[in-house]
Design a protein around this motif. Structure first.
Motif, short mmCIF file in Angstrom:
data_model
loop_
_atom_site.label_atom_id
_atom_site.label_comp_id
_atom_site.label_asym_id
_atom_site.label_seq_id
_atom_site.Cartn_x
_atom_site.Cartn_y
_atom_site.Cartn_z
N ALA A 94 -5.40 66.32 55.44
CA ALA A 94 -6.51 67.47 55.48
C ALA A 94 -6.00 68.69 56.33
O ALA A 94 -6.55 69.02 57.22
N ILE A 95 -4.82 69.15 56.05
CA ILE A 95 -4.37 70.51 56.63
C ILE A 95 -3.31 71.24 55.77
O ILE A 95 -2.96 70.58 54.95
N GLY A 96 -3.69 72.48 55.74
CA GLY A 96 -2.95 73.33 54.80
C GLY A 96 -2.64 74.92 55.41
O GLY A 96 -2.94 74.66 56.86
N TYR A 97 -2.30 75.45 54.58
CA TYR A 97 -1.92 76.96 55.22
C TYR A 97 -3.41 77.57 55.86
O TYR A 97 -3.02 78.51 56.75
N GLY A 98 -4.26 77.40 55.44
CA GLY A 98 -5.47 77.74 56.30
C GLY A 98 -5.66 77.37 57.69
O GLY A 98 -6.37 78.20 58.49
#
Ligand SMILES: Cc1ncc(COP(=O)(O)O)c(C=O)c1O
Length: 385
Positions: free
Chosen positions: A279-283
């Protein structure tokens, strides 16, 4: 694990304190250490970074904006602070009354500041910035005479507390750094004649480690405070990583040979693989350019990112990491349980510098002191809940 957070950053204050100590130990005793805590302490939290650096021997703090300086003052930090960027005239009153030092690099700003200082019945403390070859902020060496004249005109309302410059390539172009240094010495000679005690400072992390002749009265420590030696710097210093960023594994699945994963179907399984969605991305700051190139640490191993980095999640191939389960903490970058995947390595893959990786961790990712994360975890910062 910090409550039921899906992602978080652990800030190791002892690492920053250690890094400040290690760098300070390499300076002449009379050279002061300024900790650069601009951009929210390179993403670590300005106040927490400032306090850790001060505990490690820093006696000055550097920021870019007036707001950043006032945030530190409001947090109760009384040590000298330099606003190294431009301070608009509307901020001068607050800065002077809070005893914040101000960078000046044009005569108009200097005159505005002097007027404010006179109205307040105080002296404004300035550090004149000289552009010796960086090509951004600073008085050009050929214009320092005009600046000196303006300083003389303004008399006692201004104190020249410092003269400084910034090197363009102290990592790898020592010949040009030397040229910049020579221009700086000329300008400093002209400008410091205005005040008895003027601190000269030029060196960021690369020059701190590469160019001892540039240390002068103070150095401005940035990225090395946070645990990274700039690329091209041969110095052998044992720095510790100060920020580690984690996110949870939220689903695991088996992907058969020839199935694809993610937007654009850019990754295709060559054999049966185990894929975790994290649960981690470019956001939250994972550069999208890491799609099919980067890795996260899951289950103690580096696991390749497969497919495209999304706004809020990323998919990783965990086939070679045993026992991964939903809820496990995956590390984007940092150091945990003896495994290191530094922002410097991430930066190399992403074609950038560690500064951008640490600053890029979104404000929405809660920062917590590692000690607190350890406590919440019974001593295991990245344990499965
Ligand atoms: C004026 C100034 N001094 C010092 C630094 C610290 O540089 P580093 O992070 O490379 O140590 C910076 C960083 O951008 C800077 O702009």
């Amino acid at each position: 694990m910090p409550g039921d957070a899906l992602r978080w950053a652990e800030i190791d204050t002892t690492a920053m304190q250690h890094n400040a100590q290690v760098i300070k130990a390499g300076l002449r005793p009379e050279t002061r250490l300024m900790a650069m805590v601009k951009s929210n302490g390179y993403g670590h939290g300005a106040t927490i970074a400032a306090r850790a650096a001060l505990a490690g021997g820093a006696t000055w703090l550097g920021v870019y904006t007036p707001d950043e300086a006032l945030e530190l003052r409001n947090a109760g930090i009384a040590e000298p602070i330099l606003v190294a960027g431009w301070s608009p005239p509307s901020t001068h009153d607050a800065l002077v009354s809070h005893g914040v030092d101000i960078a000046v690099f044009d005569v108009a700003t200097l005159r505005d500041l002097a007027t404010t200082a006179r109205l307040r019945g105080r002296r404004a403390r300035v550090h004149v910035k000289v552009d010796t070859g960086m090509g951004r902020l600073g008085v050009r060496p050929e214009a320092v005479d005009a600046m000196r004249q303006a300083l003389r005109d303004e008399g006692t309302s201004i104190e020249v507390a410092g003269v400084f410059t910034h090197f363009a390539d102290a990592e790898s172009d020592l010949a040009f750094t030397k040229e910049q240094h020579a221009r700086f010495l000329y300008a400093a000679d002209v400008l410091r004649s205005n005040a008895a005690e003027t601190l000269l400072h030029t060196a960021g992390s690369a020059a701190i480690l590469n160019v001892a002749a540039a240390h002068h009265d103070m150095v401005r420590l940035g990225i090395a405070l946070y645990g990274y030696v700039p690329r091209g710097t041969a110095a052998d210093v044992a720095l510790r990583i100060a920020m580690s960023v984690f996110a949870r594994v939220v689903q695991l699945k088996t992907v058969s040979a020839d199935e694809t994963v993610g937007y654009g179907r850019t990754w295709r399984a060559s054999t049966t693989r185990r894929v975790a969605t994290v649960a981690i991305g470019y956001g939250q700051g994972v550069p999208r350019v890491l799609s099919n190139r980067g890795a996260l640490v899951v289950g103690g191993n580096r696991c390749p990112i497969v497919g495209i980095v999304n706004m809020d999640q990323v998919t990783v191939d965990v086939s070679d990491s045993d026992g991964v389960t939903v809820g496990d903490a995956a590390m984007f970058f940092g150091e945990s349980a003896g495994v290191r995947l530094g922002a410097d390595e991430v930066a190399d893959v992403a074609g950038t510098i560690p500064h951008e990786i640490t600053c890029g961790v979104a404000a929405s990712v809660p920062r917590l002191p590692r000690e607190a994360a350890d406590r919440a975890n019974g001593g295991r910062p990245t344990a499965v809940p």
